[in-house]
Design a protein around this motif. Structure first.
Motif, PDB file in Angstrom:
ATOM      1  N   THR A 134      57.865  40.568  32.176  1.00 17.96           N
ATOM      2  CA  THR A 134      58.832  40.884  32.663  1.00 17.96           C
ATOM      3  C   THR A 134      59.221  39.747  33.805  1.00 17.96           C
ATOM      4  O   THR A 134      58.770  39.041  34.341  1.00 17.96           O
ATOM      5  CB  THR A 134      57.347  41.814  34.292  1.00 17.96           C
ATOM      6  N   THR A 135      60.152  40.603  34.785  1.00 19.43           N
ATOM      7  CA  THR A 135      60.529  39.565  35.457  1.00 19.43           C
ATOM      8  C   THR A 135      59.741  39.886  37.057  1.00 19.43           C
ATOM      9  O   THR A 135      59.017  40.785  36.699  1.00 19.43           O
ATOM     10  CB  THR A 135      61.992  39.770  36.070  1.00 19.43           C
ATOM     11  N   THR A 137      60.464  40.604  39.824  1.00 17.17           N
ATOM     12  CA  THR A 137      60.560  41.707  40.697  1.00 17.17           C
ATOM     13  C   THR A 137      60.793  43.113  39.538  1.00 17.17           C
ATOM     14  O   THR A 137      61.014  44.390  39.766  1.00 17.17           O
ATOM     15  CB  THR A 137      62.296  41.893  41.181  1.00 17.17           C
ATOM     16  N   GLU A 138      60.192  43.380  38.496  1.00 19.82           N
ATOM     17  CA  GLU A 138      60.345  44.474  37.197  1.00 19.82           C
ATOM     18  C   GLU A 138      59.709  45.870  38.354  1.00 19.82           C
ATOM     19  O   GLU A 138      60.215  46.600  38.069  1.00 19.82           O
ATOM     20  CB  GLU A 138      60.308  44.181  36.304  1.00 19.82           C
ATOM     21  N   ASP A 141      60.942  47.091  40.999  1.00 23.28           N
ATOM     22  CA  ASP A 141      61.675  47.888  40.681  1.00 23.28           C
ATOM     23  C   ASP A 141      61.530  49.206  39.517  1.00 23.28           C
ATOM     24  O   ASP A 141      61.815  50.670  39.888  1.00 23.28           O
ATOM     25  CB  ASP A 141      62.612  47.324  40.123  1.00 23.28           C
ATOM     26  N   LYS A 161      59.084  48.788  26.254  1.00 22.60           N
ATOM     27  CA  LYS A 161      60.262  48.204  26.457  1.00 22.60           C
ATOM     28  C   LYS A 161      59.724  47.131  25.017  1.00 22.60           C
ATOM     29  O   LYS A 161      61.266  46.931  24.794  1.00 22.60           O
ATOM     30  CB  LYS A 161      59.790  47.824  27.817  1.00 22.60           C
ATOM     31  N   GLY A 318      53.063  41.458  38.909  1.00 20.87           N
ATOM     32  CA  GLY A 318      54.663  41.879  39.678  1.00 20.87           C
ATOM     33  C   GLY A 318      54.129  42.777  41.238  1.00 20.87           C
ATOM     34  O   GLY A 318      54.712  42.281  42.308  1.00 20.87           O
TER      35      GLY A 318
END
Length: 511
Positions: A134-135, A137-138, A141, A161, A318
């Motif tokens: 993941t990033t 910010t994922e 979001d 995903k 996250g």
């Protein structure tokens, strides 16, 4: 002509990063061993040695691939002992025209590097570390507009995903989570697999650290350092896990046994957290082994492991980037207590804590239930300030980097975030510890005794915790049953329990 210096942090040892696939005469990489990183917490000696040794091995690998590398060792005369000062000196000395870095995983370091970039007149650029699923910010979001951040829903989304253990849009075997099958106690005469350990000679690095006045804790065998220090060893440890430990990992992942420090755990978190191996290849390796040996590796063993990697690990990161820096100062219960002295020595009569802390000091390692339901459980019951136990966790474990440590400690273990991470505080009396371990049988304290001589401290502290925090927890549906028990208890029993707890809290360093 553009001349670039690229910073590599001690937890960015990813040889498969796109940066390193081509060598350029105009690019120089820099790695540095600095006091600002050794001194922001009191670290385990094995953690400092492990990271420095892995960094040196990584620099050697880069040079073997024809990359230009500057490596600043701890005791180098010109070492300014901080990222910004060393970089300023190198940029001036070598006339670099561009500075680049991979996004740090710690908020603290991210701020240092961002502020450094603002001070420069040359061009700067940041790239992803190319490690996580993941990033930053994922998760934010994903949960946008939601009041709660349920890990299970995030875990399922990650599975979908990234097509992990899926059959079309459905989970393999029709069920997402097999946690209920992963809570077994080790049988009495069960002998776990002997762990794979390495015999690395780290005496050179250890001597250099000892020449400084860096404060460390714990022990180390410098001629037989047990942790992987490069990618080859990290992959060897991963192979050992999937071959020897995965068949029983899920069933016994919550179990605890005296003098058995590894059990069926992978112990690859250090390798992953400094990025010598990636979560994707870890999951692929485990999944591949399960497909080869479905009769030997039951599905619940695999799913429990995969959930830790693509679920919990990504979820915690996250939460970290969504809630920092405010998250670091949360203290939901307003706990103000000091950490007992014996957390640094293991000198306590409580068997579970003595064994888990001695193991921690010897190996820089304890598995997640020891951390959560032994060390963390006691600290929360004792009303220890989250900063106190947080600094301890951050320092003593090989794999403790803030992005994963603080969310697990402050959130999961101490409930100091008021329920952002966990839906209830993870506290227990002696009964849970006895259920999941063999600690209690030979303990100085008596697991079934709640008050009086040799009463297990966990018992009275458990009820004291609920009594003290009823205004904050009384309406929590996940622990309503415990408050029903407490409210129905005879008043003299309540008084005796609270009196016992008060005595233990006032004499906490002598337990």
């Amino acid at each position: 002509m553009k001349k670039t210096i690229r910073l590599i942090l001690g937890d960015q040892l990813n040889i498969n990063h796109s940066w390193f696939q081509t060598s350029y005469d105009s690019v120089t990489y820099v790695l540095m061993e600095i006091r600002s990183e050794t001194d922001y917490a009191t670290h385990h000696i094995q953690k400092v040695i492990g990271i420095f040794t892995a960094m040196r091995a990584f620099a050697k690998e880069l040079k073997a691939r024809n990359h230009d590398v500057i490596y600043i060792q701890l005791n180098d005369i010109n070492n300014e002992q901080s990222f910004d000062k060393n970089l300023e000196s190198l940029i001036t000395q070598h006339q670099f025209t561009s500075f680049e870095y991979q996004l740090p995983d710690e908020f603290r370091v991210d701020e240092i590097v961002k502020n450094f970039c603002k001070s420069l007149s040359i061009t700067t650029d940041a790239v992803d570390s190319e490690h996580f699923f993941t990033t930053r910010t994922e998760l934010g979001d994903f949960f946008e507009g939601k009041k709660t951040f349920v890990m299970e829903s995030f875990y399922r989304a990650m599975r979908k995903k990234h097509r992990v253990l899926m059959e079309g849009n459905n989970p393999i075997n029709g069920q997402w989570n097999f946690d209920s099958e992963n809570r077994k106690k080790l049988p009495k005469n069960h002998k776990p697999t002997s762990p794979l350990v390495f015999n690395n000679d780290v005496s050179v690095v250890a001597n250099e650290i000892r020449q400084t006045n860096i404060k460390t804790i714990g022990n180390v065998e410098v001629k037989n350092f047990v942790w992987p220090i490069n990618r080859v060893q990290s992959l060897e440890l991963l192979d050992f896990f999937v071959n020897e430990c995965l068949p029983l990992f899920g069933s016994y992942q919550d179990a605890m046994m005296p003098n058995e420090w590894s059990l069926y755990h992978s112990r690859i978190s250090f390798s992953m957290n400094v990025k010598m191996i990636s979560p994707q290849e870890v999951i692929e390796k485990a999944t591949s082994e399960w497909r080869k040996r479905p009769d030997e590796i039951a599905y619940n063993q695999l799913e429990g492991f995969v959930r830790q990697i693509i679920g919990w690990r990504e979820y915690m990161r996250g939460i970290y980037w969504l809630k920092m820096p405010e998250y670091a100062s949360l203290n939901y219960f307003d706990n103000q207590g000091k950490l007992p002295d014996w957390y640094w020595t293991g000198d306590t009569k409580m068997n579970c804590l003595k064994d888990a802390i001695h193991q921690t000091l010897e190996f820089g390692y304890a598995h997640h239930i020891q951390r959560l339901m032994i060390m963390g459980n006691f600290a929360l019951l004792a009303g220890v300030h989250p900063d106190e136990i947080g600094a301890w966790y951050l320092g003593v474990y090989m794999d403790a980097i803030e992005w994963v440590e603080i969310t697990n400690t402050l959130g999961m273990s101490q409930y100091a975030d008021g329920g952002i991470v966990g839906t209830k505080p993870y506290v227990s009396s002696a009964s849970y510890i006895d259920k999941m371990s063999n600690y209690c049988g030979s303990c100085y304290y008596k697991k079934a005794v709640k008050t009086g001589d040799k009463a297990c401290p966990f018992n009275s502290l458990y009820w004291n915790f609920y009594d003290k925090n009823e205004d904050k927890l009384g309406k929590n549906p996940r622990i309503g049953m415990m408050y029903n028990v407490w409210r129905k208890m005879q008043s003299e029993s309540k008084v005796a329990l609270l009196k016992q707890a008060d005595y233990y809290l006032k004499n906490i360093n002598n337990l």
